[in-house]
Design a protein around this motif. Structure first.
Motif, short mmCIF file in Angstrom:
data_model
loop_
_atom_site.label_atom_id
_atom_site.label_comp_id
_atom_site.label_asym_id
_atom_site.label_seq_id
_atom_site.Cartn_x
_atom_site.Cartn_y
_atom_site.Cartn_z
N LYS A 186 28.86 31.38 -62.60
CA LYS A 186 29.84 32.15 -61.83
C LYS A 186 31.23 31.69 -62.22
O LYS A 186 31.43 30.51 -62.53
CB LYS A 186 29.64 31.91 -60.33
CG LYS A 186 28.48 32.64 -59.74
CD LYS A 186 28.63 32.73 -58.22
CE LYS A 186 27.45 33.46 -57.60
NZ LYS A 186 26.30 32.60 -57.35
N ILE A 187 32.18 32.67 -62.18
CA ILE A 187 33.57 32.28 -62.52
C ILE A 187 34.29 31.93 -61.22
O ILE A 187 34.25 32.69 -60.25
CB ILE A 187 34.30 33.44 -63.23
CG1 ILE A 187 33.55 33.81 -64.52
CG2 ILE A 187 35.74 33.06 -63.54
CD1 ILE A 187 34.09 35.05 -65.21
N LYS A 188 34.95 30.80 -61.21
CA LYS A 188 35.70 30.39 -60.02
C LYS A 188 37.16 30.19 -60.39
O LYS A 188 37.47 29.61 -61.44
CB LYS A 188 35.13 29.09 -59.45
CG LYS A 188 33.82 29.30 -58.71
CD LYS A 188 33.15 28.00 -58.37
CE LYS A 188 33.70 27.38 -57.10
NZ LYS A 188 32.96 26.15 -56.74
N ASP A 189 38.06 30.67 -59.53
CA ASP A 189 39.50 30.50 -59.76
C ASP A 189 39.90 29.14 -59.21
O ASP A 189 39.89 28.91 -57.99
CB ASP A 189 40.25 31.63 -59.03
CG ASP A 189 41.72 31.65 -59.42
OD1 ASP A 189 42.23 30.60 -59.85
OD2 ASP A 189 42.35 32.73 -59.29
N LEU A 190 40.28 28.24 -60.07
CA LEU A 190 40.58 26.87 -59.62
C LEU A 190 41.95 26.76 -58.95
O LEU A 190 42.21 25.82 -58.21
CB LEU A 190 40.51 25.89 -60.79
CG LEU A 190 39.13 25.64 -61.37
CD1 LEU A 190 39.20 24.74 -62.59
CD2 LEU A 190 38.20 25.01 -60.32
N LEU A 191 42.82 27.79 -59.19
CA LEU A 191 44.14 27.73 -58.55
C LEU A 191 44.17 28.52 -57.25
O LEU A 191 45.14 28.47 -56.48
CB LEU A 191 45.23 28.24 -59.51
CG LEU A 191 45.40 27.35 -60.75
CD1 LEU A 191 46.44 27.93 -61.69
CD2 LEU A 191 45.77 25.92 -60.38
N ASP A 192 43.09 29.28 -57.02
CA ASP A 192 42.96 30.01 -55.75
C ASP A 192 41.48 30.06 -55.37
O ASP A 192 40.80 31.08 -55.60
CB ASP A 192 43.56 31.42 -55.91
CG ASP A 192 43.53 32.19 -54.59
OD1 ASP A 192 43.13 31.60 -53.56
OD2 ASP A 192 43.91 33.38 -54.60
N PRO A 193 40.97 28.98 -54.75
CA PRO A 193 39.53 28.92 -54.45
C PRO A 193 39.07 30.00 -53.48
O PRO A 193 37.87 30.30 -53.40
CB PRO A 193 39.36 27.55 -53.82
CG PRO A 193 40.58 26.78 -54.20
CD PRO A 193 41.67 27.76 -54.38
N THR A 194 40.02 30.65 -52.72
CA THR A 194 39.62 31.72 -51.80
C THR A 194 39.28 32.99 -52.55
O THR A 194 38.62 33.89 -52.03
CB THR A 194 40.76 32.03 -50.81
OG1 THR A 194 41.92 32.34 -51.56
CG2 THR A 194 41.04 30.84 -49.88
N ASN A 195 39.76 33.05 -53.78
CA ASN A 195 39.53 34.24 -54.61
C ASN A 195 38.09 34.26 -55.11
O ASN A 195 37.72 33.52 -56.01
CB ASN A 195 40.53 34.19 -55.78
CG ASN A 195 40.51 35.46 -56.60
OD1 ASN A 195 39.77 36.39 -56.30
ND2 ASN A 195 41.33 35.48 -57.61
N GLN A 196 37.26 35.08 -54.47
CA GLN A 196 35.82 35.06 -54.77
C GLN A 196 35.36 36.20 -55.66
O GLN A 196 34.21 36.22 -56.08
CB GLN A 196 35.04 35.16 -53.44
CG GLN A 196 35.29 34.02 -52.45
CD GLN A 196 34.62 32.72 -52.89
OE1 GLN A 196 33.55 32.76 -53.49
NE2 GLN A 196 35.25 31.60 -52.60
N LYS A 197 36.28 37.17 -55.92
CA LYS A 197 35.77 38.38 -56.56
C LYS A 197 36.12 38.47 -58.05
O LYS A 197 36.52 39.51 -58.54
CB LYS A 197 36.33 39.59 -55.83
CG LYS A 197 35.84 39.65 -54.41
CD LYS A 197 36.46 40.80 -53.69
CE LYS A 197 35.98 40.75 -52.23
NZ LYS A 197 36.89 41.41 -51.35
N LEU A 198 35.98 37.39 -58.74
CA LEU A 198 36.32 37.39 -60.17
C LEU A 198 35.17 37.98 -60.99
O LEU A 198 34.01 37.64 -60.76
CB LEU A 198 36.58 35.97 -60.64
CG LEU A 198 37.75 35.26 -59.98
CD1 LEU A 198 37.92 33.88 -60.57
CD2 LEU A 198 39.03 36.06 -60.14
N GLU A 199 35.53 38.85 -61.93
CA GLU A 199 34.49 39.42 -62.79
C GLU A 199 35.00 39.56 -64.21
O GLU A 199 36.19 39.80 -64.43
CB GLU A 199 34.07 40.78 -62.24
CG GLU A 199 32.93 40.64 -61.26
CD GLU A 199 32.53 41.95 -60.64
OE1 GLU A 199 32.69 42.98 -61.32
OE2 GLU A 199 32.07 41.93 -59.49
#
Ligand SMILES: Nc1ncnc2c1ncn2[C@@H]1O[C@H](COP(=O)(O)OP(=O)(O)OP(=O)(O)O)[C@@H](O)[C@H]1O
Length: 555
Positions: free
Chosen positions: A357-370
């Protein structure tokens, strides 16, 4: 003997006994060289002539009572010469065991000759006894007084022969010594010559190596090959023996001893040994980083077993930062210098691929990365947060925030083991004020999670799942590299997130550098060999679309 002949009736046994005694007496006298008294005039000052004078005197009849010097000579002439050498005082005594015969020896020393000169004189004299000369010609009248009736002319001539032989031997010895000195000099000369030849050859070899590297660099650039650097992590446990040997003549080659006893040699674009620091490494990476400012796509990724130093190289401790922080600061400072000419923006995104899964390390609340395939054929991550960098401080804040959010856990092999692949994406947009041209450079810095043997890292539960995901994605990366190397028509990029994101870098128009990290100690030898084999394969990949990424548009 005569007696024996005059009495024919004599017992021949007795006669032969008498003859034997006589012969023995003669031999004895020869050996002892019975005392010889020489009287010399006071005008004799050259002591070195004495042996010859003695020789002559011994054959001369008569006496000269006006002499000032009286010498008793013992033993052979040669022995006497040695006595003369030491005759600094005025007296020399005769045979100890014969009190009656003891006579004073006096020498009128002129008081000026040094011991050294006397020795020289003696050797001159001995030499002159070989060359015919008349010692009496320049000397005063000399007479002898034979004390021993047994000292015959033949014994004296034997002494002369011995003296001559001795001289010849001395001469031979001198010749040999001269020869030895000559050989020593020749050897020193040879040593000097060979040393200078060796250093000349080494210098030429080094020049050749550098030329080969320069040519290789050009070839890599022309072909668009992936460059490979190798960094060796220091051995923290000095009890563990090292597995890596360095090539003293080529600093970019190493040799590993395999378990089967075979040696494997690996050569890469650059090798950084245990003592290389972050600055050494960055100075080699710098030109690649700066090429982003020409609108290039650059990808640098670290690969290697867990604990081999990937995060240290890419991220590094804040007191001694790695490539990420150094690159961002340098890019920012370079563009600041050109800000009158170029308008620029630098955006940074930080992601990790964690359990597919891709995770945004500068915005951990951002869950919808594709990840999406765009029309231009590139992979893009939708809804990823971008953070503008307008100062060095901002760079540091962003990077430390990303670091805090990264998935890390302690394992048996690394107490700060990264459980994900982390990617720092730096996008630089530049507008040149001179012609309004726009260029976009990209720098992707990837810290891959380390391959790990689950048996060694002793993970279980969640960490075991992480390890499986890590190993699977690295194995997919291996498959992609193999297909590229074999120039297969189908390359399995789509099999996992990591290879999809890396597609541009591995087969596109990026300038790509892989840093293979290895541990130097012997227990890691299998993992080290496997990482180096992978790195070797990557360095042989010829990409299919080597073309410039510079995009210029005029509004
Ligand atoms: N060149 C180096 N000099 C000094 N220390 C180093 C060096 N390389 C690595 N280390 C240290 O070794 C340890 C392991 O390094 P690091 O965490 O970077 O390994 P890694 O390859 O990222 O491991 P993982 O894959 O498990 O995340 C760390 O404590 C790190 O500080």
């Amino acid at each position: 003997m005569l007696r024996g002949i005059s009495h024919l009736s004599v017992d021949f046994g007795t006669l032969s006994d008498e003859n034997f005694e006589l012969k023995e007496e003669l031999e004895k006298s020869k050996l002892e060289n019975r005392r010889l008294q020489i009287r010399l005039n006071s005008t004799v000052t050259n002591f070195s002539h004495l042996p010859l004078l003695m020789d002559s005197c011994s054959q001369t009849e008569g006496d000269n009572k006006n002499d000032d010097v009286e010498i008793y000579c013992l033993g052979s002439l040669e022995k006497n010469i040695n006595i003369y050498k030491n005759l600094k005082t005025t007296k020399l005594y005769g045979d100890d065991d014969d009190e009656d015969d003891e006579t004073e020896v006096e020498y009128l020393n002129d008081g000026e000759d040094t011991e050294e000169e006397e020795r020289d004189d003696i050797s001159e004299t001995t030499a002159s006894s070989v060359i015919p000369c008349d010692p009496l010609s320049s000397s005063p009248s000399i007479t002898t007084n034979h004390q021993s009736p047994h000292r015959s002319k033949s014994s004296i001539s034997n002494d002369s022969i011995l003296l001559e032989e001795n001289l010849m031997l001395k001469q031979k010895l001198q010749n040999l010594q001269d020869q030895m000195v000559q050989y020593e000099n020749d050897f020193l000369q040879f040593q000097q010559n060979s040393q200078s030849t060796i250093s000349l050859l080494l210098q030429r070899y080094e020049e050749e190596v550098n030329l080969r590297k320069a040519l290789h660099d050009s070839l890599v650039q022309l072909r668009g090959n992936i460059r490979v650097f190798c960094r060796i992590r220091p051995n923290f446990n000095t009890l563990l023996p090292p597995a890596i040997q360095y090539d003293s003549l080529d600093c970019d080659a190493i040799t590993i001893g395999t378990d089967s006893g075979l040696l494997r040699k690996f050569a890469f674009d650059r090798i950084f040994n245990e003592s290389s620091d972050q600055i050494d490494l960055y100075s080699e990476v710098e030109p690649l980083v700066l090429s982003c400012l020409d609108g290039e796509n650059v990808c640098i990724f670290a690969y290697g077993q867990t604990g081999s130093g990937k995060t240290y190289t890419m991220d590094g401790p804040s007191a001694n930062p790695g490539i990420g922080q150094r690159a961002l600061i340098q890019i920012f400072q370079e563009l600041e210098k050109r800000k009158n000419q170029i308008e620029f923006t630098i955006n940074v995104s930080l992601i990790e691929i964690y359990n597919e899964k891709i995770k945004d390390l500068l915005d951990p609340t951002n869950q919808k990365l594709e990840l999406h395939l765009e029309k231009d054929g590139r992979q893009r991550i939708s809804k990823l947060s971008k953070h503008s960098v307008d100062s060095v401080e901002k760079v540091q804040i962003i990077l430390s925030k990303g670091r805090k959010n990264r998935s890390v856990a302690a394992t048996a092999l690394n107490d700060q083991s990264s459980r994900s692949h982390a990617i720092t994406m730096i996008e630089i947009s530049m507008i040149d004020n001179a012609n309004n041209s726009i260029s976009i450079g990209k720098l992707n810095l990837i810290d891959l999670a380390g391959s790990e043997r689950v048996a060694k890292s002793q993970v279980s539960g969640q960490q075991l799942k992480e390890a499986q995901c890590i190993n699977k994605s690295l194995s997919e990366l291996g498959n992609v590299v193999s297909a590229l190397r074999r120039k297969q028509s189908h390359v399995p990029f789509r099999n996992c997130l990591l290879t999809r994101i890396l597609e541009d870098s591995l087969d596109g128009n990026s300038k790509t550098l892989m840093i293979v990290q290895v541990a130097s100690e012997k227990p890691s030898i299998q993992e080290t060999l496997s990482s180096l084999n992978f790195a070797e394969k990557i360095s042989n990949v010829t990409r299919r679309v080597p073309k410039s990424a510079i995009k210029k548009t005029t509004p």
